[in-house]
Design a protein around this motif. Structure first.
Motif, PDB file in Angstrom:
ATOM      1  N   GLN A 424       0.841  -1.201   0.000  1.00 11.76           N
ATOM      2  CA  GLN A 424       0.000   0.000   0.000  1.00 11.76           C
ATOM      3  C   GLN A 424       0.876   1.250   0.000  1.00 11.76           C
ATOM      4  O   GLN A 424       1.585   1.516   0.958  1.00 11.76           O
ATOM      5  N   TYR A 426       1.226   5.331   0.239  1.00 14.86           N
ATOM      6  CA  TYR A 426       0.555   6.546   0.693  1.00 14.86           C
ATOM      7  C   TYR A 426       1.411   7.732   0.259  1.00 14.86           C
ATOM      8  O   TYR A 426       2.635   7.676   0.357  1.00 14.86           O
ATOM      9  N   HIS A 444      -4.703  11.093 -12.147  1.00 16.69           N
ATOM     10  CA  HIS A 444      -6.042  10.545 -11.919  1.00 16.69           C
ATOM     11  C   HIS A 444      -6.045   9.028 -11.974  1.00 16.69           C
ATOM     12  O   HIS A 444      -6.661   8.361 -11.157  1.00 16.69           O
ATOM     13  N   GLU A 447      -4.582   7.624  -8.795  1.00 19.67           N
ATOM     14  CA  GLU A 447      -5.450   7.793  -7.639  1.00 19.67           C
ATOM     15  C   GLU A 447      -6.677   6.876  -7.730  1.00 19.67           C
ATOM     16  O   GLU A 447      -7.063   6.246  -6.747  1.00 19.67           O
ATOM     17  N   GLU A 448      -7.261   6.799  -8.943  1.00 22.30           N
ATOM     18  CA  GLU A 448      -8.524   6.073  -9.093  1.00 22.30           C
ATOM     19  C   GLU A 448      -8.335   4.571  -9.233  1.00 22.30           C
ATOM     20  O   GLU A 448      -9.053   3.786  -8.647  1.00 22.30           O
ATOM     21  N   GLU A 449      -7.358   4.203 -10.076  1.00 20.45           N
ATOM     22  CA  GLU A 449      -7.274   2.809 -10.480  1.00 20.45           C
ATOM     23  C   GLU A 449      -6.181   2.018  -9.777  1.00 20.45           C
ATOM     24  O   GLU A 449      -6.177   0.798  -9.801  1.00 20.45           O
ATOM     25  N   GLY A 451      -5.123   2.500  -6.513  1.00 23.91           N
ATOM     26  CA  GLY A 451      -5.283   2.372  -5.064  1.00 23.91           C
ATOM     27  C   GLY A 451      -4.228   3.114  -4.257  1.00 23.91           C
ATOM     28  O   GLY A 451      -3.950   2.763  -3.110  1.00 23.91           O
ATOM     29  N   ILE A 453      -3.120   5.969  -1.944  1.00 23.76           N
ATOM     30  CA  ILE A 453      -3.838   6.869  -1.042  1.00 23.76           C
ATOM     31  C   ILE A 453      -3.089   8.192  -0.956  1.00 23.76           C
ATOM     32  O   ILE A 453      -1.926   8.235  -0.543  1.00 23.76           O
ATOM     33  N   TYR A 454      -3.748   9.257  -1.367  1.00 21.41           N
ATOM     34  CA  TYR A 454      -3.189  10.599  -1.258  1.00 21.41           C
ATOM     35  C   TYR A 454      -3.692  11.235   0.032  1.00 21.41           C
ATOM     36  O   TYR A 454      -4.901  11.223   0.288  1.00 21.41           O
ATOM     37  N   LEU A 455      -2.798  11.748   0.830  1.00 22.86           N
ATOM     38  CA  LEU A 455      -3.171  12.365   2.101  1.00 22.86           C
ATOM     39  C   LEU A 455      -2.715  13.812   2.085  1.00 22.86           C
ATOM     40  O   LEU A 455      -1.519  14.090   1.910  1.00 22.86           O
ATOM     41  N   ARG A 456      -3.677  14.723   2.265  1.00 26.31           N
ATOM     42  CA  ARG A 456      -3.327  16.128   2.120  1.00 26.31           C
ATOM     43  C   ARG A 456      -2.809  16.716   3.430  1.00 26.31           C
ATOM     44  O   ARG A 456      -3.597  17.060   4.309  1.00 26.31           O
ATOM     45  N   ASP A 475      -4.347  14.604   7.658  1.00 30.31           N
ATOM     46  CA  ASP A 475      -5.138  14.630   6.438  1.00 30.31           C
ATOM     47  C   ASP A 475      -6.161  15.738   6.621  1.00 30.31           C
ATOM     48  O   ASP A 475      -7.145  15.565   7.336  1.00 30.31           O
ATOM     49  N   LEU A 477      -8.279  16.784   4.792  1.00 28.23           N
ATOM     50  CA  LEU A 477      -9.568  16.511   4.156  1.00 28.23           C
ATOM     51  C   LEU A 477     -10.526  15.790   5.108  1.00 28.23           C
ATOM     52  O   LEU A 477     -11.740  15.879   4.956  1.00 28.23           O
TER      53      LEU A 477
END
Lengths: 651, 147
Positions: A424, A426, A444, A447-449, A451, A453-456, A475, A477
């Motif tokens: 995984q 990050y 994109h 991020e979408e396909e 997996g 994980i973007y943490l702002r 995060d 968000l």
């Protein structure tokens, strides 16, 4: 008396908002020698220039003054226009009422009277201006490119392909630069080596390119078209003319040295090539690590080299070259992890930088492309990428955005995921910046396909806990803090100029900006030229940039050089120093103050003369001359006196 | 629902993320039930800014999406947002990534019911209340509960 025309530019509202341009024109018309005055909204536009040309003829003007922006911007524009109307170009002067007046003042009344004063001063100068002819200067049609990364390689190839000779100087023993270290490149994921090495080979074989690797610039003198360069060819302790690159010496060398190329994730011998695809594929001996140089014993490499290419007696050599143009493409390095205290300062295991991760991903890297963490060689299952590690941090590190990290970190996470399917990734980020063709789509997809994980949020702390490297972040968000017990942490450290750049720019006498990157002559319109003529810049030495941008800039710089070389000769500005031979007392003060080595003692005449090709017209010698023998053309003592008088409000 | 004055920091421990939390269970279940792809959300916030009931919610719709992405179910399932959602489809039609957020809300309500979190069960409606609430309101509530 000369009939002078004064043309006052509004520069849209840039000048007209703060300066009453109509009044400036009215007042100019009252000045001695001014026969015509007129304002216009954009003097540099074609109708504006046409106005100047027409009035020169209609009003039989002997000289014109354009009251507008800095002469840096449009002096040549208006001198060309004046010449087209039959004037000598040196009868056209610029009165700078924008940078030195409207832009820096807000009081309209005071700014207007200052603008009138500036115009009055230039009227005094113009009255005594002589007509001059440019000084023709020959051009050596051979270029020097400093730096053998992708920028230098591309620039050298483009110039060489157009038929001119190029010397490509590289500090390391092989060309290739950082691009040779990369695994795959965003956003198309081409293998970096596969697209770079053909260009390296092409540069190595090109009949018009002379490669000087393991070499450094010692000294540069001269001027555009006629530079003299002294180059240090560092001792490799291997006679490259004999060496056939068999590699036996490297196999047998008992020393173990951390590989700079592999970001210290692997070791090589004291005799080494940085990577197997090196161009030229010739080894060098690292004197500091070689057992023979340290203890006087060993010489194993010499024993196994059947052709006798090892030469422990070799010394640095110096070569002198003459070139007409110089491209600086010295590239970048990254902020050392050791500088980042909150991220462990290099003392926490399994915290590496992006370039080290490139080596882990690379099929030719120390792990043959398998992602294994340095501490124990295990495959990391939880991996954290930290962006803006030293970038966008004006308080503690670098204020600027390093520009490429958003994209390469996304690429890193993607390539990791392709190799470790159950792992995984990050990514901690502040903003994601994907301005570039195909870049946003690449992000994109990740991020979408994939997996990822973007943490702002910015990571606050990284520390070791058992065999885990713990990351404390947030995060924004979710408004929640985040804690990840990671197996490997990759820092996207800030891009900084190569440390040797500061020393080099002093030798070249070109400028750098506040962060040490090379300065361009104009940020938009002259992005690949230095302000000093004959010097061009390309690649990440000018500022953080990715490969497509670097290549584009390198080709642009090459194009500028080719355009320079396409001329028969250059024209030097004649508004420089000259010597009244009868007055010169040969005290030679001028020689000591000249920053361009343009003053030299003439044994025959017994006076100090001016080398017109070297003189930049700075005026230092004019000011220093004790007997008034040295004068500056079109800035004579009498001109300066009348200008000072006018600026103080006198007649 | 917590009283949010906007003055105090959130009183919640850090989220300890692991690949199991991120990939197991919750997010996959929401994907399956809604037919949507939660990772497609890039957190622009358009669903929240257009939501007519956002002012009544303890967690904004965009943050609901974010919590699902990180596998965080507790705050959503025990919170009020999914029940306050009026299923008006504003979010769905506005989403620039084409995510049917209303379907996500449906899925979340379903998970809440599966887990026995019954914020507004039919048995809680007293006959007096049933008599005073307009019929369309009751129908709306049952529709939500039946999804």
């Amino acid at each position: 008396m000369k009939r002078i025309g004064v043309f006052v530019c509004h520069c849209g509202i840039n000048i007209a908002e703060t300066v009453d341009v109509k009044r400036v024109a009215e007042e100019a018309l009252k000045m001695d020698g001014v026969a015509y005055a007129q304002d216009y909204i954009y003097m540099c536009s074609e109708p504006g220039q046409a106005l100047v040309r027409e009035k020169i003829k209609e009003e039989k003007l002997d000289a014109v003054i354009i009251a507008a922006c800095s002469p840096n911007l449009h002096e040549s524009t208006f001198r060309t226009a004046a010449e087209e109307a039959g004037l000598n170009p040196w009868q056209c002067e610029i009165a700078n009422i924008r940078e030195q007046c409207s832009w820096v003042h807000s009081d309209r009344e005071k700014a207007t009277s200052k603008a009138i004063n500036i115009v009055g001063t230039i009227v005094q100068k113009t009255r005594l201006n002589e007509s001059l002819e440019p000084i023709p200067v020959s051009i050596t049609k051979k270029a020097l490119v400093i730096g053998g990364g992708i920028a230098g390689i591309q620039a050298a190839l483009d110039i060489a392909d157009s038929g001119y000779k190029v010397i490509l100087v590289e500090k390391e023993s092989s060309i290739g630069g950082h691009m040779a270290q990369l695994s795959e490149t965003f956003p198309t994921l081409d293998c970096s080596q596969c697209i770079l090495t053909p260009k390296m080979v092409a540069a190595g074989k090109h009949p018009n390119i002379e490669l000087m690797t393991y070499s450094e610039i010692e000294e540069v003198s001269g001027y555009v078209g006629n530079f003299k360069v002294r180059i240090r060819r560092k001792a490799a302790f291997v006679d490259w003319s004999k060496c056939n690159g068999c590699g036996l010496c490297m196999e047998k060398c008992p020393s173990k040295v951390s590989s700079v190329f592999d970001r210290e994730l692997a070791k090589h011998g004291a005799i080494y090539v940085p990577f197997p695809q090196a161009v030229p594929n010739k080894p060098v001996i690292d004197k500091d690590s070689c057992i023979y140089f340290k203890s006087g014993k060993c010489r194993l490499c010499e024993k196994v080299c059947e052709i006798g290419a090892i030469d422990f007696e070799q010394e640095d050599r110096f070569v002198e070259e003459e070139v007409g143009a110089i491209i600086t493409a010295t590239g970048f390095e990254t902020l050392p992890v050791a500088d980042l205290a909150e991220y462990g300062a290099g003392d926490v295991p399994d915290v590496i930088d992006g370039l080290a991760f490139e080596r882990l991903l690379s099929a030719s890297g120390p792990t043959v492309g398998e992602v294994r963490r340095p501490s124990d060689g295990t495959i990391p299952k939880e991996i954290v990428f930290v962006q803006c590690a030293g970038s966008r941090d004006p308080e503690r590190y670098k204020p600027y955005c390093s520009k490429i990290c958003c994209m390469y970190t996304t690429k890193h996470a993607l390539l990791y995921k392709h190799r470790v399917h159950d792992g995984q990734p990050y990514i901690f980020y502040i903003d994601i910046r994907t301005g570039g063709k195909g870049y946003e789509e690449f992000y994109h997809n990740a991020e979408e396909e994939e997996g990822i994980i973007y943490l702002r949020g910015k990571v606050a702390k990284i520390f070791r806990d058992g065999d885990k490297t713990v990351v404390w972040g947030t995060d924004t968000l979710t408004g929640r803090n985040i804690e990840i017990a990671a197996d490997l942490v990759v820092l996207a450290t800030a891009m900084i100029p190569k440390d040797s750049t500061a020393e080099l720019v002093k030798k070249l006498r070109i400028q750098t900006g506040p962060n040490g990157f090379l300065s361009e002559a104009h940020p938009k319109l002259r992005p690949v030229e230095s302000i000093n003529s004959g010097f061009y810049i390309a690649g990440a030495a000018q500022g953080p940039k990715d490969i497509p941008e670097t290549v584009a800039q390198a080709s642009a710089a090459a194009c500028k050089v080719i355009s320079l070389f396409s001329r028969d000769h250059l024209e030097q500005d004649p508004a420089i120093a000259w010597v009244d031979e009868d007055l010169c007392g040969s005290c030679r003060i001028c020689i000591s103050v000249c920053p361009y080595d343009a003053r030299e003692f003439d044994e025959e005449k017994g006076i100090v003369i001016v080398n017109e090709a070297l003189c930049e017209g700075c005026g230092s010698c004019v000011a220093a001359c004790a007997c008034g023998a040295t004068q500056q053309r079109n800035l004579s003592d009498s001109q300066i006196k009348s200008m000072v008088t006018a600026s103080l409000g006198g007649g | 629902m917590s009283e949010n004055t906007g003055l105090a920091p959130p009183k919640s421990p850090p989220i300890r993320l692991t690949r199991e939390i991120v990939n197991a269970g919750f997010k996959q279940r929401v994907n399956e039930l809604s037919g949507q792809h939660m990772d497609a959300c890039y957190q622009c916030g358009n669903c929240s800014s257009g939501c007519p009931l956002a002012q009544e919610m303890d967690i904004l719709p965009s943050r609901v999406m974010r919590l699902v992405q990180l596998g965080q179910s507790d705050d959503i399932i025990n919170g009020g947002t999914i029940w306050i959602c009026a299923s008006c489809f504003q979010c769905t039609v506005r989403c620039p990534k084409g995510i049917d957020i209303q379907a996500v809300m449906d899925a979340l309500r379903q998970i809440a019911m599966e887990e026995g979190v019954d914020h507004f069960g039919p048995d809680q409606i007293s006959p007096e209340l049933a008599a005073s609430v307009p019929q369309p309101g009751l129908v709306g509530v049952y529709r939500k509960l039946a999804t």
